[in-house]
Scaffold this motif. Sequence first.
Motif, PDB file in Angstrom:
ATOM      1  N   VAL A 108       1.014  -1.239  -0.333  1.00  0.00           N
ATOM      2  CA  VAL A 108      -0.030   0.241  -0.086  1.00  0.00           C
ATOM      3  C   VAL A 108       1.072   1.051   0.010  1.00  0.00           C
ATOM      4  O   VAL A 108       0.468   1.997  -0.784  1.00  0.00           O
ATOM      5  N   VAL A 109       1.984   0.828   0.848  1.00  0.00           N
ATOM      6  CA  VAL A 109       2.722   2.211   1.010  1.00  0.00           C
ATOM      7  C   VAL A 109       3.152   3.068  -0.316  1.00  0.00           C
ATOM      8  O   VAL A 109       3.468   3.806  -0.922  1.00  0.00           O
ATOM      9  N   ASN A 110       3.887   1.604  -0.975  1.00  0.00           N
ATOM     10  CA  ASN A 110       4.593   1.303  -1.947  1.00  0.00           C
ATOM     11  C   ASN A 110       3.749   2.445  -3.876  1.00  0.00           C
ATOM     12  O   ASN A 110       4.371   3.153  -4.392  1.00  0.00           O
ATOM     13  N   ALA A 111       2.897   1.476  -3.398  1.00  0.00           N
ATOM     14  CA  ALA A 111       1.435   2.499  -4.341  1.00  0.00           C
ATOM     15  C   ALA A 111       1.409   3.687  -4.472  1.00  0.00           C
ATOM     16  O   ALA A 111       1.223   4.826  -4.885  1.00  0.00           O
ATOM     17  N   LEU A 112       1.469   4.482  -3.153  1.00  0.00           N
ATOM     18  CA  LEU A 112       0.978   5.717  -2.903  1.00  0.00           C
ATOM     19  C   LEU A 112       2.258   6.842  -2.940  1.00  0.00           C
ATOM     20  O   LEU A 112       1.955   7.550  -3.703  1.00  0.00           O
ATOM     21  N   VAL A 113       3.686   6.081  -2.944  1.00  0.00           N
ATOM     22  CA  VAL A 113       4.340   6.977  -2.479  1.00  0.00           C
ATOM     23  C   VAL A 113       4.181   7.021  -3.825  1.00  0.00           C
ATOM     24  O   VAL A 113       4.399   8.036  -4.844  1.00  0.00           O
ATOM     25  N   ILE A 114       4.470   5.897  -5.005  1.00  0.00           N
ATOM     26  CA  ILE A 114       4.759   5.910  -6.826  1.00  0.00           C
ATOM     27  C   ILE A 114       3.762   6.642  -6.881  1.00  0.00           C
ATOM     28  O   ILE A 114       4.297   7.505  -8.479  1.00  0.00           O
ATOM     29  N   ALA A 115       2.597   6.781  -7.010  1.00  0.00           N
ATOM     30  CA  ALA A 115       1.816   7.335  -7.548  1.00  0.00           C
ATOM     31  C   ALA A 115       1.494   8.772  -7.228  1.00  0.00           C
ATOM     32  O   ALA A 115       1.158   9.394  -8.182  1.00  0.00           O
TER      33      ALA A 115
ATOM     34  N   ARG B 126       1.887  12.170  -9.830  1.00  0.00           N
ATOM     35  CA  ARG B 126       1.070  13.419 -10.109  1.00  0.00           C
ATOM     36  C   ARG B 126       0.842  14.157  -9.110  1.00  0.00           C
ATOM     37  O   ARG B 126      -0.072  15.389  -9.147  1.00  0.00           O
ATOM     38  N   ARG B 127       2.396  15.085  -9.903  1.00  0.00           N
ATOM     39  CA  ARG B 127       2.771  16.667  -9.189  1.00  0.00           C
ATOM     40  C   ARG B 127       2.085  17.011  -9.848  1.00  0.00           C
ATOM     41  O   ARG B 127       0.921  18.350  -9.790  1.00  0.00           O
ATOM     42  N   THR B 128       2.049  17.036 -11.800  1.00  0.00           N
ATOM     43  CA  THR B 128       0.865  17.756 -11.661  1.00  0.00           C
ATOM     44  C   THR B 128       0.026  17.654 -11.986  1.00  0.00           C
ATOM     45  O   THR B 128      -0.650  19.492 -12.345  1.00  0.00           O
TER      46      THR B 128
ATOM     47  N   ARG C 107      -3.507  24.608  -0.565  1.00  0.00           N
ATOM     48  CA  ARG C 107      -2.363  23.157  -0.353  1.00  0.00           C
ATOM     49  C   ARG C 107      -3.229  22.235   0.689  1.00  0.00           C
ATOM     50  O   ARG C 107      -3.340  21.298   0.283  1.00  0.00           O
ATOM     51  N   PRO C 108      -4.053  22.766   1.424  1.00  0.00           N
ATOM     52  CA  PRO C 108      -4.355  21.665   2.580  1.00  0.00           C
ATOM     53  C   PRO C 108      -5.779  21.070   1.752  1.00  0.00           C
ATOM     54  O   PRO C 108      -5.706  20.058   1.807  1.00  0.00           O
ATOM     55  N   GLN C 109      -6.644  21.924   0.676  1.00  0.00           N
ATOM     56  CA  GLN C 109      -7.560  20.989   0.203  1.00  0.00           C
ATOM     57  C   GLN C 109      -6.653  19.735  -0.885  1.00  0.00           C
ATOM     58  O   GLN C 109      -8.158  19.255  -0.645  1.00  0.00           O
ATOM     59  N   VAL C 110      -5.887  20.520  -1.422  1.00  0.00           N
ATOM     60  CA  VAL C 110      -4.959  18.983  -1.639  1.00  0.00           C
ATOM     61  C   VAL C 110      -5.116  18.217  -1.399  1.00  0.00           C
ATOM     62  O   VAL C 110      -5.222  16.802  -1.920  1.00  0.00           O
ATOM     63  N   VAL C 111      -4.722  18.066   0.084  1.00  0.00           N
ATOM     64  CA  VAL C 111      -4.144  17.115   1.106  1.00  0.00           C
ATOM     65  C   VAL C 111      -5.762  16.495   1.268  1.00  0.00           C
ATOM     66  O   VAL C 111      -5.470  15.360   1.194  1.00  0.00           O
ATOM     67  N   ARG C 112      -6.836  17.323   1.826  1.00  0.00           N
ATOM     68  CA  ARG C 112      -7.596  17.300   1.849  1.00  0.00           C
ATOM     69  C   ARG C 112      -8.723  15.857   1.165  1.00  0.00           C
ATOM     70  O   ARG C 112      -9.183  14.430   1.767  1.00  0.00           O
ATOM     71  N   MET C 113      -8.254  16.132  -0.507  1.00  0.00           N
ATOM     72  CA  MET C 113      -8.367  15.677  -1.358  1.00  0.00           C
ATOM     73  C   MET C 113      -7.706  14.232  -1.739  1.00  0.00           C
ATOM     74  O   MET C 113      -8.715  12.797  -2.413  1.00  0.00           O
ATOM     75  N   ALA C 114      -6.628  14.174  -1.585  1.00  0.00           N
ATOM     76  CA  ALA C 114      -5.890  12.435  -1.192  1.00  0.00           C
ATOM     77  C   ALA C 114      -6.358  12.205  -0.211  1.00  0.00           C
ATOM     78  O   ALA C 114      -6.179  10.246  -0.963  1.00  0.00           O
ATOM     79  N   LEU C 115      -5.944  12.688   0.734  1.00  0.00           N
ATOM     80  CA  LEU C 115      -6.656  11.663   2.151  1.00  0.00           C
ATOM     81  C   LEU C 115      -7.824  11.442   1.536  1.00  0.00           C
ATOM     82  O   LEU C 115      -8.430  10.026   2.130  1.00  0.00           O
TER      83      LEU C 115
ATOM     84  N   ARG D  77       1.506  15.980   0.864  1.00  0.00           N
ATOM     85  CA  ARG D  77       2.399  17.137   1.375  1.00  0.00           C
ATOM     86  C   ARG D  77       4.041  17.587   0.174  1.00  0.00           C
ATOM     87  O   ARG D  77       3.695  18.187  -0.164  1.00  0.00           O
ATOM     88  N   LYS D  78       4.645  16.368  -0.047  1.00  0.00           N
ATOM     89  CA  LYS D  78       5.789  16.183  -0.714  1.00  0.00           C
ATOM     90  C   LYS D  78       5.395  16.507  -2.026  1.00  0.00           C
ATOM     91  O   LYS D  78       6.181  17.561  -2.712  1.00  0.00           O
ATOM     92  N   ALA D  79       4.559  15.871  -2.452  1.00  0.00           N
ATOM     93  CA  ALA D  79       3.896  16.505  -3.776  1.00  0.00           C
ATOM     94  C   ALA D  79       3.626  17.816  -4.328  1.00  0.00           C
ATOM     95  O   ALA D  79       3.319  17.844  -4.972  1.00  0.00           O
ATOM     96  N   THR D  80       3.334  18.599  -3.097  1.00  0.00           N
ATOM     97  CA  THR D  80       2.678  19.811  -3.186  1.00  0.00           C
ATOM     98  C   THR D  80       3.286  21.235  -3.025  1.00  0.00           C
ATOM     99  O   THR D  80       3.403  22.350  -2.807  1.00  0.00           O
ATOM    100  N   ARG D  81       5.066  21.138  -2.283  1.00  0.00           N
ATOM    101  CA  ARG D  81       5.974  21.625  -2.063  1.00  0.00           C
ATOM    102  C   ARG D  81       5.988  22.832  -2.593  1.00  0.00           C
ATOM    103  O   ARG D  81       6.371  23.945  -2.513  1.00  0.00           O
ATOM    104  N   GLU D  82       6.059  22.594  -4.323  1.00  0.00           N
ATOM    105  CA  GLU D  82       7.214  23.617  -5.339  1.00  0.00           C
ATOM    106  C   GLU D  82       5.728  23.859  -5.637  1.00  0.00           C
ATOM    107  O   GLU D  82       4.515  24.035  -5.025  1.00  0.00           O
ATOM    108  N   ARG D  83       5.720  25.392  -6.024  1.00  0.00           N
ATOM    109  CA  ARG D  83       5.222  26.379  -6.288  1.00  0.00           C
ATOM    110  C   ARG D  83       4.221  25.401  -7.726  1.00  0.00           C
ATOM    111  O   ARG D  83       4.648  25.358  -9.108  1.00  0.00           O
TER     112      ARG D  83
END
Length: 653
Positions: free
Chosen positions: A540-547, A551-553, A565-573, A638-644
């Motif tokens: 599970v963790v491996n699939a989430l990390v790769i996926a 999905r950064r773009t 950004r918090p809304q994107v995190v909640r959406m993914a959650l 959160r890691k995938a959404t750090r950049e602008r």
Amino acid sequence: MFTLSWSTLRDRKQLFAGALVAIALGVALVQASLLVLMSVSDPVIPADLPHAERNEMREGFVGAAMLMGLQVPLVVFLAVFVVGSTCAFAVAQRRRDLALLRVLGGGRGQVRRLLAAESLLLGFVGALCGAPLGLIATWVQVRLLEHVGFVLAGFRPTYWDWKAVLVAGATGTGIALLGSWNAARRAGRIRPLEAMHDTGAAARVMTPGRWCVGLSCLALSIVLAVGAQAADMIGAVTIAMALAVVGAVALSALAPLVVPLVARVFGLMLRRSALGALAEANIRDGARRNAAVAAPLITLVSLVLGLSGALGVLARSIGVEQEQLTRGDLVVTSADGARAARLAGIPGVADVSTRLTVPVPVTAEVRRDGAGAARPHVFDERVIAVDPAAYARARTLAPASGSLADLRGDTVAVGSAVAAEGYRPPRVGDTVSVDVAGHERTLRVVAVLPETLDIGDEFLIPREALPADLVAAAPAESVLTVAPGVSAAEVAKRIRAAGLGTSTSVARWAQGRADAQQDGNDKIFAVLLALAGVYALIGVVNALVIATAERRTEFAVVRLGGLERPQVVRMALVEACAVTTIGLLLGGLVAAAGMAGTARSTAAATGTAIVVVPWGMVATTVSGAFAVTVVAAVVTTRKATRERPVRVAGART
């Protein structure tokens, strides 16, 4: 080829991290299992120990060997499953890179050899990492065996053996090659332009091979589920255990099709909010990544509920069967036969049937199932001395051949445990030898009892055939029938006051037999299912990390569209929690099919439909799955959404 493969592993280590962990863990556990199995297969049991303690140690070593024997194939199955899922997902994420190699002149065979070389290197590195970890795994497994009571404290296993290390290393390499074989074969068939534009076969998640495996296993699951309805109890339990594995493979293979369909049902609740509606759309659109998350959970829940539930039914059925086979009101456990002999004198006792476990070895010519010829074997664990008439009055189990009425003098009855232990029992008229106080005697077989769910007794010997002092000192278990109009509770008080033993009702005694069997099951499956849980969570963790990394773009675009950004995190959650729920429910569906068969078979055999749900394991599995999924989804998003978002979206062409 190996240079290019090594560069790929080094540059894309995030894609292969989960597979490497799975292989290294698999190598370590296989190595540890083999070393422990070698250590318990030929144990040294002190000869000066009492008979009961020697038997207890021997049974513990047998249980440890069985646990290690079950662990090795489970580790290989789960490791191949996780590695295969990871490699398929990783190849799908790299399809444009592989297409570029094809456009530049690489052939299909070269692409396959490239992926095979990557798998070989991955297996080699995993084996190198797993070998030293095997030392730690061996120590941990011995401590677990001590904790569950299979070996005594201070047991010292073999910590290093080159044969075990080489076999484990070869297993790790084989796991890597098997796991990546299908992904490599598919990658070589896809046309480069289709992969570049993500069209045609490259965009197809349900490949012909996946359809074939999924539908074949689904058809077999249906056959097993239908067959369980008409099977006997043992057959239904066996089918339920097989169904847990086959059904998990079926729904895991069909997960890209099933998960989006089930997500439409969840959409009725998720569409109430904008983030929920967006999460539902992502689940239906990202079939490949969400199937990779759901598949390990389907397998985990199916194994937890299916295997432990089936064996729980068997344990509960033992209690029901023993209660039905016993005529009486109380069961009294006495320290020795001398105390048990005084039970008949307690006021209110109408009848007593006593079983005495005697330390008398019986040697019989028996043939193990599948063996060519009969060989002498010594039975000394469940040899029981009885009064034949009283035993027949207290038991409803009739002999399969012969008669207990002939059990007198130099005779013996073969118990159900001989067949249950894998031997073909002697027939009526055969002879066995018994060693009584150093004197060998020959006994004639006069009855053979049928096999029962409980292991039962090995041999029944008339008390009169044994020395009085041996009978008086043997541990005893007596079935009492109280006189009409007398309270069983009052009789139990009198027995306790006289110091003749501990009393319990027949129903509670039978439940105790079931609990003892279930306790043994729990010890084994606590280890095995913890192992399954570790592998499932790795997947599970491996699939989430790769996926999420890919999905950064996508996240940048939705942020440019107005989401914070918090809304994107909640959406993914929300998306991750919904997929987790779907995976857990589908795994439960597989287990429910097996439980339906066991319920029907137990109803036919005992008159009571028995269904056992291991709620403790279910609660641990569900809470653990959600905890790991939530943490992994939040951290990776959160890691995938750090950049602008402007920089990320502009960098993608």
